[in-house]
Design an enzyme around this catalytic site. Structure first.
Site, PDB file in Angstrom:
ATOM      1  N   ILE A 248       0.847  -1.104  -0.093  1.00 34.89           N
ATOM      2  CA  ILE A 248       0.075   0.021  -0.010  1.00 34.89           C
ATOM      3  C   ILE A 248       0.922   1.112  -0.109  1.00 34.89           C
ATOM      4  O   ILE A 248       1.359   1.623   0.810  1.00 34.89           O
ATOM      5  CB  ILE A 248      -0.929   0.142   1.277  1.00 34.89           C
ATOM      6  CG1 ILE A 248      -1.856  -1.225   1.243  1.00 34.89           C
ATOM      7  CG2 ILE A 248      -1.833   1.309   1.276  1.00 34.89           C
ATOM      8  CD1 ILE A 248      -2.734  -1.283  -0.011  1.00 34.89           C
ATOM      9  N   LYS A 249       0.655   2.172  -1.047  1.00 35.33           N
ATOM     10  CA  LYS A 249       1.622   3.175  -1.199  1.00 35.33           C
ATOM     11  C   LYS A 249       0.995   4.296  -0.347  1.00 35.33           C
ATOM     12  O   LYS A 249      -0.083   4.672  -0.785  1.00 35.33           O
ATOM     13  CB  LYS A 249       1.714   3.771  -2.680  1.00 35.33           C
ATOM     14  CG  LYS A 249       2.725   2.661  -3.489  1.00 35.33           C
ATOM     15  CD  LYS A 249       2.791   3.165  -4.791  1.00 35.33           C
ATOM     16  CE  LYS A 249       3.796   4.332  -5.087  1.00 35.33           C
ATOM     17  NZ  LYS A 249       3.761   4.673  -6.403  1.00 35.33           N
ATOM     18  N   ILE A 250       1.870   5.082   0.453  1.00 36.94           N
ATOM     19  CA  ILE A 250       1.189   5.896   1.271  1.00 36.94           C
ATOM     20  C   ILE A 250       2.520   7.297   1.230  1.00 36.94           C
ATOM     21  O   ILE A 250       3.770   7.093   1.322  1.00 36.94           O
ATOM     22  CB  ILE A 250       1.219   5.636   2.758  1.00 36.94           C
ATOM     23  CG1 ILE A 250       0.150   4.471   2.721  1.00 36.94           C
ATOM     24  CG2 ILE A 250       0.812   6.796   3.610  1.00 36.94           C
ATOM     25  CD1 ILE A 250       0.113   3.960   4.229  1.00 36.94           C
TER      26      ILE A 250
END
Length: 397
Positions: A135-137
């Site tokens: 999950i890219k944050i």
């Protein structure tokens, strides 16, 4: 004869494809792939991916119901669309795909956590294990705190838009799976700031940043992986050979594949462990202080978030337009059928001029082959012209 640079690089670094284009991923067969809102928005406008867009919009409309407002359909469709592209990518790559949380949530820890859980839930519903998704944050303080919570739940995170050493330290202390320092964007800032046209080789500020982070992580035994990103040329990639991972655009992957030269490993854990470095620890106040002092990181993080937010806004507009066209088609099909049923008085599958309830002028316009009768397809074709005009009108709004 030396092997090409891409083959040699794969022997010391995990090569990741930085694209939303499924065809490009199939061409270069990377282990992992990364996407972002800009890449997905670009892919959404390519004809070869129209079926993914259309299928996603139809599925969401079915799930939310006929009365759901367009805004709700589009908001849900964006999440589903990101996952739909991810699923296609995972059919090709043996490793992981990175899927990004809405950048508009970058300064909201709880909202980021909720969105990440939802995205992982969509993947799991499709039968994909958590260990195949990152999950890219965005690497804000709030985003890093969200990632810390998610990692404890077994949701692995890729902290992106990372420009400063303080961001990297905070990510490592939070125990995130992977970070993506943006090499090329760092270079862009220093070129503009200094007026220099180029920073060759190891002088490249983006290369220096990733090298510093890599050595620090290896020196102090952090498990967080370093994935250099946002490259402007293959020279930057060559200088970072040996980094844990490098995510590279299709154009630069092709250039590496076409270049035959000896590739020297530049980053090595053994070298990092021998360096004299000081370990630091950050709390929120110290992070904020360092971030404020690092003008490059401050400006590029803000710029990156705004850019991804704009991409999401653009994607929303595209999906609204496409939904209007798709649902307009359904309406016109239904309308054509209803009109035909009313006018086909004898039920023979044709409407004669005598049965037609409208004007002669409209009948003549619909009777394209001039045989004196209309079938349902004739009606649909006439209404379809109206649909095309409506679609063009929506596209110009």
């Amino acid at each position: 004869m030396a092997a090409n640079l891409l083959e040699q690089l794969r022997g010391m670094t995990v090569v990741v494809a930085d694209t939303g284009g499924i065809q490009s991923i199939a061409t270069f067969t990377p282990r992992d792939a990364t996407t972002n809102p800009s890449l997905i928005t670009a892919a959404a406008q390519m004809p070869q991916y129209q079926s993914i867009i259309d299928d996603t919009l139809r599925q969401v409309r079915t799930e939310l119901g006929a009365e759901a407002p367009v805004e709700a359909i589009v908001a849900e469709a964006i999440d589903e669309l990101f996952v739909a592209f991810g699923l296609r990518i995972l059919e090709i790559v043996p490793g992981r795909v990175s899927t990004e949380v809405d950048a508009r949530l970058s300064y909201d820890t709880e909202a980021t956590i909720a969105k990440a859980r939802k995205l992982i839930g969509l993947y799991e519903r499709a039968g994909i294990r958590r260990d195949r998704v990152l999950i890219k944050i965005a690497s804000t303080w709030e985003g890093i705190r969200a990632a810390e919570v998610l990692e404890k739940e077994g949701i692995h995170c890729n902290l992106t838009l990372l420009f400063g050493f303080h961001q990297a330290v905070a990510c490592a202390e939070a125990g995130v799976t992977l970070i993506s320092p943006f090499v090329g964007r760092i270079l862009d800032w220093y070129k503009k700031e200094s007026g220099r046209d180029a920073f060759p080789g190891a002088e490249d500020p983006g290369v220096q940043s990733v090298t510093q982070i890599y050595n620090y992580y290896k020196k102090f035994g952090y498990a967080t992986e370093v994935m250099g990103a946002s490259f402007r040329n293959i020279s930057e990639i060559i200088e970072l050979a040996g980094c844990d991972l490098l995510t590279i655009s299709p154009g630069l992957l092709e250039e590496l594949r076409q270049t035959e030269a000896l590739l020297e490993r530049k980053l090595d854990p053994a070298i990092a462990e021998s360096l004299e470095l000081e370990q630091i620890h950050l709390d929120r106040d110290r992070f904020a202080e360092l971030h404020q002092a690092d003008r490059m990181a401050n400006e590029k993080l803000d710029e990156g978030i705004r850019g991804f937010c704009k991409a999401i806004d653009t994607l929303e507009g595209l999906l609204k337009q496409r939904l209007a066209v798709l649902e307009g088609k359904a309406v016109f099909h239904h309308a054509a059928h209803e009109v035909f049923s009313v006018c086909d008085l004898d039920g023979d599958g044709f409407i004669t001029r005598e049965e037609w309830l409208g004007s002669d002028a409209v009948f003549d316009a619909l009777d394209l082959n001039k045989d004196g009768k209309l079938n349902e397809e004739d009606l649909l074709a006439g209404l379809g012209a109206t649909l095309q005009m409506a679609g063009r009108a929506v596209a110009t709004v």
